[in-house]
Design a protein around this motif. Structure first.
Motif, PDB file in Angstrom:
ATOM      1  N   ILE A 162      43.555  41.388  48.171  1.00 28.10           N
ATOM      2  CA  ILE A 162      42.135  41.321  47.839  1.00 28.10           C
ATOM      3  C   ILE A 162      41.787  42.382  46.803  1.00 28.10           C
ATOM      4  O   ILE A 162      42.359  43.470  46.779  1.00 28.10           O
ATOM      5  N   MET A 163      40.846  42.036  45.938  1.00 29.29           N
ATOM      6  CA  MET A 163      40.258  42.996  45.002  1.00 29.29           C
ATOM      7  C   MET A 163      38.751  42.814  45.083  1.00 29.29           C
ATOM      8  O   MET A 163      38.225  41.758  44.728  1.00 29.29           O
ATOM      9  N   VAL A 164      38.075  43.829  45.573  1.00 32.33           N
ATOM     10  CA  VAL A 164      36.628  43.774  45.759  1.00 32.33           C
ATOM     11  C   VAL A 164      35.955  44.562  44.638  1.00 32.33           C
ATOM     12  O   VAL A 164      36.036  45.789  44.603  1.00 32.33           O
ATOM     13  N   ASP A 165      35.324  43.842  43.718  1.00 38.28           N
ATOM     14  CA  ASP A 165      34.664  44.460  42.561  1.00 38.28           C
ATOM     15  C   ASP A 165      35.627  45.381  41.823  1.00 38.28           C
ATOM     16  O   ASP A 165      35.263  46.485  41.399  1.00 38.28           O
ATOM     17  N   VAL A 166      36.854  44.908  41.667  1.00 32.16           N
ATOM     18  CA  VAL A 166      37.921  45.702  41.040  1.00 32.16           C
ATOM     19  C   VAL A 166      38.507  45.016  39.816  1.00 32.16           C
ATOM     20  O   VAL A 166      38.780  45.670  38.802  1.00 32.16           O
ATOM     21  N   TYR A 167      38.689  43.704  39.902  1.00 36.55           N
ATOM     22  CA  TYR A 167      39.431  43.006  38.849  1.00 36.55           C
ATOM     23  C   TYR A 167      38.887  43.280  37.455  1.00 36.55           C
ATOM     24  O   TYR A 167      39.654  43.481  36.509  1.00 36.55           O
ATOM     25  N   HIS A 168      37.574  43.306  37.293  1.00 34.54           N
ATOM     26  CA  HIS A 168      36.973  43.488  35.970  1.00 34.54           C
ATOM     27  C   HIS A 168      37.301  44.848  35.354  1.00 34.54           C
ATOM     28  O   HIS A 168      37.106  45.050  34.161  1.00 34.54           O
ATOM     29  N   GLU A 169      37.800  45.792  36.179  1.00 32.48           N
ATOM     30  CA  GLU A 169      38.130  47.130  35.692  1.00 32.48           C
ATOM     31  C   GLU A 169      39.617  47.310  35.376  1.00 32.48           C
ATOM     32  O   GLU A 169      40.016  48.372  34.884  1.00 32.48           O
ATOM     33  N   LEU A 170      40.436  46.299  35.649  1.00 35.28           N
ATOM     34  CA  LEU A 170      41.872  46.441  35.403  1.00 35.28           C
ATOM     35  C   LEU A 170      42.132  46.569  33.907  1.00 35.28           C
ATOM     36  O   LEU A 170      41.793  45.681  33.130  1.00 35.28           O
ATOM     37  N   LEU A 171      42.755  47.661  33.500  1.00 38.49           N
ATOM     38  CA  LEU A 171      43.015  47.884  32.082  1.00 38.49           C
ATOM     39  C   LEU A 171      44.132  46.985  31.574  1.00 38.49           C
ATOM     40  O   LEU A 171      44.204  46.676  30.389  1.00 38.49           O
ATOM     41  N   HIS A 172      45.000  46.533  32.490  1.00 41.08           N
ATOM     42  CA  HIS A 172      46.104  45.626  32.144  1.00 41.08           C
ATOM     43  C   HIS A 172      46.078  44.435  33.107  1.00 41.08           C
ATOM     44  O   HIS A 172      46.975  44.291  33.945  1.00 41.08           O
ATOM     45  N   PRO A 173      45.082  43.569  33.004  1.00 41.54           N
ATOM     46  CA  PRO A 173      44.951  42.477  33.980  1.00 41.54           C
ATOM     47  C   PRO A 173      46.148  41.543  34.017  1.00 41.54           C
ATOM     48  O   PRO A 173      46.558  41.113  35.111  1.00 41.54           O
ATOM     49  N   GLN A 174      46.718  41.209  32.874  1.00 40.95           N
ATOM     50  CA  GLN A 174      47.851  40.279  32.886  1.00 40.95           C
ATOM     51  C   GLN A 174      49.034  40.869  33.635  1.00 40.95           C
ATOM     52  O   GLN A 174      49.637  40.200  34.486  1.00 40.95           O
ATOM     53  N   GLU A 175      49.347  42.126  33.357  1.00 43.51           N
ATOM     54  CA  GLU A 175      50.495  42.759  34.004  1.00 43.51           C
ATOM     55  C   GLU A 175      50.267  42.900  35.515  1.00 43.51           C
ATOM     56  O   GLU A 175      51.175  42.654  36.316  1.00 43.51           O
ATOM     57  N   VAL A 176      49.060  43.289  35.905  1.00 47.07           N
ATOM     58  CA  VAL A 176      48.765  43.455  37.332  1.00 47.07           C
ATOM     59  C   VAL A 176      48.832  42.114  38.060  1.00 47.07           C
ATOM     60  O   VAL A 176      49.400  42.024  39.159  1.00 47.07           O
ATOM     61  N   LEU A 177      48.295  41.070  37.467  1.00 40.54           N
ATOM     62  CA  LEU A 177      48.345  39.754  38.102  1.00 40.54           C
ATOM     63  C   LEU A 177      49.779  39.271  38.289  1.00 40.54           C
ATOM     64  O   LEU A 177      50.108  38.677  39.326  1.00 40.54           O
ATOM     65  N   GLN A 178      50.618  39.528  37.315  1.00 42.53           N
ATOM     66  CA  GLN A 178      52.018  39.115  37.441  1.00 42.53           C
ATOM     67  C   GLN A 178      52.715  39.886  38.566  1.00 42.53           C
ATOM     68  O   GLN A 178      53.540  39.320  39.296  1.00 42.53           O
ATOM     69  N   GLU A 179      52.377  41.160  38.716  1.00 39.74           N
ATOM     70  CA  GLU A 179      52.965  41.954  39.794  1.00 39.74           C
ATOM     71  C   GLU A 179      52.443  41.502  41.158  1.00 39.74           C
ATOM     72  O   GLU A 179      53.194  41.451  42.136  1.00 39.74           O
TER      73      GLU A 179
END
Length: 240
Positions: free
Chosen positions: A158-175
């Motif tokens: 889960i990410m609660v009001d977090v995803y929009h702050e990910l500086l590397h969203p593609q890399e984090v999603l793949q992990e």
């Protein structure tokens, strides 16, 4: 002549490695674009969305405010989590552990990974989990590119009001995708960008359209669009 040949071989190897590194950097940069930062923005753009700046842990009082349960209907969100007593949950960007310590009693035979990248948050989560007696809460130091979770181990991330702050969203999603079990799920709770009455800064809100576009590009499909929360989306994804 042998020395000269060896020199050129080494030079060629270094040049090739440098060239490969440059190409890799360009490939990574091609995923993102950059602009002049908007207020509260980073200037880094992913799939048409400017990534917001991160909330410092010094703002934890906002996470623990007394009005939060009523404003956000957090109890209903937790009630609707797709978990059981054996589930392994990852609370990515756990902050003060607001969700972590409400989920932990619901998975007495499972565990909750509380993931954070900020050292003060890590220390706080460790101390609070010990004080509350939650042996099934495991604090994890993540990075900007990875939550550092074990592979094929998570039932629900889960990410609660977090995803929009990910500086590397593609890399984090793949992990995250690697860490989920075959039937594992990813839940995003985000303030609704579609609703102008949601008085949250623009870059800290997201639309269903934007979320599904970004996650779809990373191998996830939307399976539940729960619109039961007061001001947030409740979006459940699974791996395609």
């Amino acid at each position: 002549m042998k020395q000269l040949t060896a020199f050129f071989s080494i030079f060629l190897s270094i040049t090739l490695c440098y060239g490969q590194g440059q190409r890799l950097e360009k490939e990574v940069d091609a995923v993102y674009s950059y602009k002049s930062p908007a207020p509260d923005g980073t200037g880094k753009v992913y799939m048409g969305r400017e990534i917001s700046s991160i909330m410092n842990f010094m703002g934890m009082s906002w996470l623990e405010r007394a009005s939060r349960p009523e404003e956000e209907n957090t109890a209903l969100a937790i009630k609707n989590l797709p978990i059981d007593k054996n589930s392994v949950v990852a609370d990515i960007g756990a902050g003060s552990g607001y969700y972590t310590f409400r989920i932990a009693p619901k998975v007495p035979e499972g565990k909750v990974y509380a993931v954070e990248i900020q050292d003060p948050a890590i220390q706080y989560l460790k101390e609070r989990s010990k004080a509350m007696g939650f042996d099934n809460v495991i604090t994890v130091k993540g990075s900007e590119k990875s939550p550092n979770l074990p592979e094929n181990a998570i039932d629900l991330a889960i990410m609660v009001d977090v995803y929009h702050e990910l500086l590397h969203p593609q890399e984090v999603l793949q992990e995250i995708r690697k860490s989920l079990k075959p039937d594992g799920k990813l839940l995003l709770i985000e303030y609704r960008a579609e609703d102008p009455k949601v008085m949250i800064k623009r870059l800290h809100k997201m639309s269903v359209k934007q979320v599904t576009k970004e996650l779809g590009a990373n191998g996830f499909r939307l399976i539940e669009n729960g619109q039961f929360m007061n001001i947030q989306h409740f979006l459940v994804f699974e791996k395609e």
